[in-house]
Design an enzyme around this catalytic site. Structure first.
Site, mmCIF file in Angstrom:
data_model
loop_
_atom_site.group_PDB
_atom_site.id
_atom_site.type_symbol
_atom_site.label_atom_id
_atom_site.label_comp_id
_atom_site.label_asym_id
_atom_site.label_seq_id
_atom_site.Cartn_x
_atom_site.Cartn_y
_atom_site.Cartn_z
ATOM 1 C CG ASP A 118 -1.973 1.036 1.237
ATOM 2 O OD1 ASP A 118 -1.738 2.130 0.692
ATOM 3 O OD2 ASP A 118 -3.059 0.772 1.777
ATOM 4 N N GLY A 119 0.649 2.141 -0.921
ATOM 5 C CA GLY A 119 1.470 3.342 -0.995
ATOM 6 C C GLY A 119 1.454 4.156 0.279
ATOM 7 C CG ASP A 136 -0.358 7.624 -12.309
ATOM 8 O OD1 ASP A 136 -1.553 7.922 -12.095
ATOM 9 O OD2 ASP A 136 0.060 7.306 -13.439
#
Length: 251
Positions: A118-119, A136
């Protein structure tokens, strides 16, 4: 093999191929990524070329973090043309990662690695480790909440080195973009530039931890000195959009 419990939570993308291009979709109406069959490392979508405009402010980054792999357009371009740069990519969807060979994304090595992560967790791992952070991370429903909160953007700021820069892709016309920009400006102390890409479908946000936006000298567009001419030829139009937006912001 059956899908794992983790993978079933994520939408499976699909590939649409023409004689000249291979496209990644979550739904038929939206293109997540496009690859030219005869030039897999080229940036086929305008907004990706604009996002690479960070090179105007940071021409020789040592370390790049990316949130969102997709078809790997930006990851491949950076790997091919920024040969001294270490690249780490966080992609939450295992089905997207499973298609990396379809899009000629290079295997992991000493300076390139793709994580299933997970970013929002990725940016909080270690402070001050990236020169550039590219965000992005769209999914089928749009930009997920965990990649657009104040805490997330604060983490992006902390993940950057003192003179680092974050680049974010926001969908043009998304009513929530105003809120995203307010949070980014708060996290980055108003050192923010918003650029509409040439297709007017994306707003590309450049947010600086240092003073790169304030000190950049406007004038004739200068390609980064060590950038391959083939790469530079793809980016000059995006550079022009960025310098024009910066000129307007200063006036």
């Amino acid at each position: 093999m059956p899908d794992s419990p983790a993978s079933v939570r994520h939408v499976k993308p699909f590939i649409y191929e023409t004689a000249t291009s291979k496209l990644l979709h979550f739904c038929i109406s939206d293109i997540q990524s496009r690859m030219r069959i005869n030039d897999p490392n080229a940036l086929a979508l305008e907004y990706t070329r604009t996002m690479m405009g960070f090179l105007l402010f940071k021409p020789d980054p040592r370390s790049i973090g990316m949130i969102g792999l997709g078809g790997g357009s930006l990851a491949k371009f950076c790997y091919r043309y920024l040969s001294r740069t270490r690249i780490q990519v966080a992609e939450i969807n295992p089905h997207v990662i499973a298609l990396r060979d379809e899009f000629h994304i290079p295997p992991d090595d000493a300076r390139f690695m793709v994580f299933q992560a997970d970013g929002a967790d990725f940016v909080h791992r270690d402070p001050s480790r990236f020169d550039v952070l590219i965000v992005d991370g769209y999914v089928l429903e749009g930009l997920p909440a965990q990649l657009s909160s104040q805490g997330f953007y604060d983490g992006c700021y902390e993940s950057l080195r003192p003179d680092g820069i974050m680049v974010v892709n926001l969908q043009h016309g998304d009513p929530e973009s105003v809120d995203h920009l307010i949070r980014i400006r708060q996290s980055f102390n108003e050192s923010v530039l918003v650029v509409e890409d040439g297709e007017e479908s994306h707003n590309i946000v450049f947010a600086c931890k240092g003073n790169a936006l304030e000190t950049y000298r406007l004038g004739a567009i200068r390609k980064p000195p060590d950038l391959d001419p083939i790469a530079a030829s793809q980016l000059l139009a995006g550079f022009a959009l960025i310098t024009s937006a910066l000129k307007d912001q200063r006036s």
